[in-house]
Design a protein around this motif. Structure first.
Motif, PDB file in Angstrom:
ATOM      1  N   TYR A 172       0.321  -0.703   0.078  1.00 20.13           N
ATOM      2  CA  TYR A 172      -0.310  -0.556   0.178  1.00 20.13           C
ATOM      3  C   TYR A 172       0.478   1.477   0.019  1.00 20.13           C
ATOM      4  O   TYR A 172       1.978   1.229   0.171  1.00 20.13           O
ATOM      5  N   ASP A 203       3.887   3.801   8.198  1.00 18.57           N
ATOM      6  CA  ASP A 203       2.884   2.798   8.107  1.00 18.57           C
ATOM      7  C   ASP A 203       3.853   2.558   6.760  1.00 18.57           C
ATOM      8  O   ASP A 203       2.960   3.181   5.741  1.00 18.57           O
ATOM      9  N   ASP A 214       1.728  -5.406   7.370  1.00 15.65           N
ATOM     10  CA  ASP A 214       1.091  -3.564   7.127  1.00 15.65           C
ATOM     11  C   ASP A 214       1.246  -3.393   9.223  1.00 15.65           C
ATOM     12  O   ASP A 214       1.080  -3.947   9.918  1.00 15.65           O
ATOM     13  N   HIS A 290      -7.603  -5.026  11.479  1.00 17.68           N
ATOM     14  CA  HIS A 290      -8.319  -4.642  10.165  1.00 17.68           C
ATOM     15  C   HIS A 290      -8.458  -6.562   9.462  1.00 17.68           C
ATOM     16  O   HIS A 290      -7.255  -6.620   9.969  1.00 17.68           O
ATOM     17  N   VAL A 296      -4.398  -5.718   1.606  1.00 16.76           N
ATOM     18  CA  VAL A 296      -4.213  -4.577   3.061  1.00 16.76           C
ATOM     19  C   VAL A 296      -5.168  -5.044   3.761  1.00 16.76           C
ATOM     20  O   VAL A 296      -5.121  -5.484   5.278  1.00 16.76           O
ATOM     21  N   HIS A 297      -6.724  -4.682   3.517  1.00 10.41           N
ATOM     22  CA  HIS A 297      -7.487  -4.689   4.290  1.00 10.41           C
ATOM     23  C   HIS A 297      -7.934  -5.864   3.749  1.00 10.41           C
ATOM     24  O   HIS A 297      -9.267  -5.772   2.134  1.00 10.41           O
ATOM     25  N   GLU A 320      -3.632  -1.796  16.169  1.00  6.70           N
ATOM     26  CA  GLU A 320      -2.886  -0.612  15.389  1.00  6.70           C
ATOM     27  C   GLU A 320      -3.435   0.903  16.233  1.00  6.70           C
ATOM     28  O   GLU A 320      -3.913   0.891  15.772  1.00  6.70           O
ATOM     29  N   GLU A 343       1.818  -0.678  14.341  1.00  5.54           N
ATOM     30  CA  GLU A 343       1.301  -1.801  14.092  1.00  5.54           C
ATOM     31  C   GLU A 343       1.965  -2.969  14.155  1.00  5.54           C
ATOM     32  O   GLU A 343       3.084  -2.378  13.509  1.00  5.54           O
TER      33      GLU A 343
END
Ligand code: GLY
Ligand code: MN
Ligand code: MN
Length: 374
Positions: A172, A203, A214, A290, A296-297, A320, A343
């Motif tokens: 991301y 991040d 992540d 998540h 990633v999500h 996170e 995170e």
């Protein structure tokens, strides 16, 4: 211009195939793949493609056809089927084929497939550990190499180089946010100078074999937390550790957010940043985690039968929590522009959980020691 192709995660999950112009059909126990034909001229420009002849062997498909055959084959397969499972939205096909599908009664298969994707098997966990390890190593280098007066993009470049070194890409758009930029949750400009006395929030995570990591870390640009930074950092860390401890099979998936909010709220009240009846969302306005996986999500419902679902072995979630304090005359200036998120990526295991990103420093002493290294 040419852009890299990435297969839709559902397609990748089912086939492990990542060439454009491919359609997989699963019908009466058979896996049928439609794919680009080999073409010597195209291969001069774009490189080798798998081709129909090799497809069955390489992909394990029962039948392989050129993609041009889809128009004639698919209507026949559809005619013979009682039910069609297809998700139009993520994967639109040519008009002709869409029309043919639209004439039949289709159901979503995503709801079944995404439940499968939510539970990671051993080979997926190995890929996720690899993504975690590569990302941890890059974060560690970034922490070691950060010093005042560098620019955010110079630290960002450490991630670019170290991800590519491992044939990984960014999962991301990375956030490299010095000082008050950390209070902008989706800050991706990454173009400002890093100032001594401020914090740097990063991040960033890579994607490898299709799977994402992540990770967020926050640390002092000059290598030493100020007393105020230390207070807020320790509070976020306490919340994160409490949230991670709440992850185990059969625990409700809302537990980490609940405990993180409790810890953060009480901590901010104790520091007199928040009144007893104050609203935490002015300092903590996002969720605590998540699902993580090919996306990633990642896919997978957070509720089941209108109820919060429970953790199961093989799920992977991020944890996170953060605190973001913008300048305000209601707040002691020693806390202004402190934005902190920590995170990690957590796998649910039989006995509780395993933090895939555990190797990356996050205790205050560990981070300060790492920054003295160079
Ligand atoms: N990096 C995206 C997220 O933390 O959700
Ligand atoms: Mn995340
Ligand atoms: Mn993140």
């Amino acid at each position: 211009m040419f852009y890299p192709f990435r297969a839709h995660s559902d397609f990748w999950y089912l086939t492990g195939f990542s060439e454009p112009q491919a359609v997989a059909v699963f019908s009466e126990g058979k896996y049928i793949i439609f794919l680009r034909e080999k073409d010597a001229k195209t291969e001069i420009w774009n490189g080798k493609c798998l081709g129909v002849d090799a497809a069955s062997k390489v992909l394990g498909a029962d039948l392989a056809y050129p993609i041009s055959a889809l128009k004639t084959q698919l209507p026949q397969l559809i005619k013979a089927a009682k039910n069609i499972y297809y998700d139009f939205k993520p994967c639109p096909l040519d008009d002709e084929i869409m029309h043919c599908l639209a004439l039949t009664k289709t159901h979503s298969f995503a709801k079944y497939l995404h439940e499968m994707r939510l539970i990671k098997d051993d080979s997926e966990i190995a890929s996720m550990q690899k993504a975690a390890d590569i990302s941890v190593a890059a974060h560690q280098l970034a922490i070691e190499q950060t010093k005042p007066d560098l620019f955010e993009y110079e630290i960002g470049a450490i991630f670019d180089a170290n991800f590519r070194k491992h044939n990984a890409t960014h999962a991301y758009e990375p956030i490299v946010a010095g000082g008050k930029n950390a209070c902008v949750l989706h800050y991706i400009k990454n173009d400002k100078r890093l100032n001594a006395g401020e914090l740097l929030l990063i991040d960033a995570g890579c994607e490898v074999d299709g799977y994402a990591a992540d990770i967020s870390r926050t640390f002092p640009i000059n290598g030493k937390f100020s007393p105020a930074q230390r207070q807020i950092y320790q509070l976020v860390l306490d919340a994160q550790l409490a949230a991670i401890a709440a992850i185990k099979p059969s625990a409700p998936i809302t537990a980490p957010h609940k405990i993180a909010k409790q810890v953060l709220k009480q901590g901010l009240i104790d520091l007199e940043i928040l009144p007893t009846d104050g609203d935490l969302t002015q300092f903590y306005m996002h969720g605590t985690g998540h699902w993580l996986g090919l996306d990633v999500h990642d896919v997978g419902n957070y509720q089941q039968n209108n109820q919060d679902r429970k953790y199961k072995i093989g799920m992977v979630t991020t944890v996170e929590p953060g605190i973001y304090i913008r300048a305000s005359d209601k707040i002691n200036p020693i806390y202004w522009n402190i934005g902190i998120r920590i995170e990690d990526d957590v796998l649910v295991t039989k006995n509780g959980n395993r933090v895939l990103t555990v190797a990356l420093a996050k205790e205050i002493e560990q981070i300060e020691a790492l920054m003295q290294k160079l």
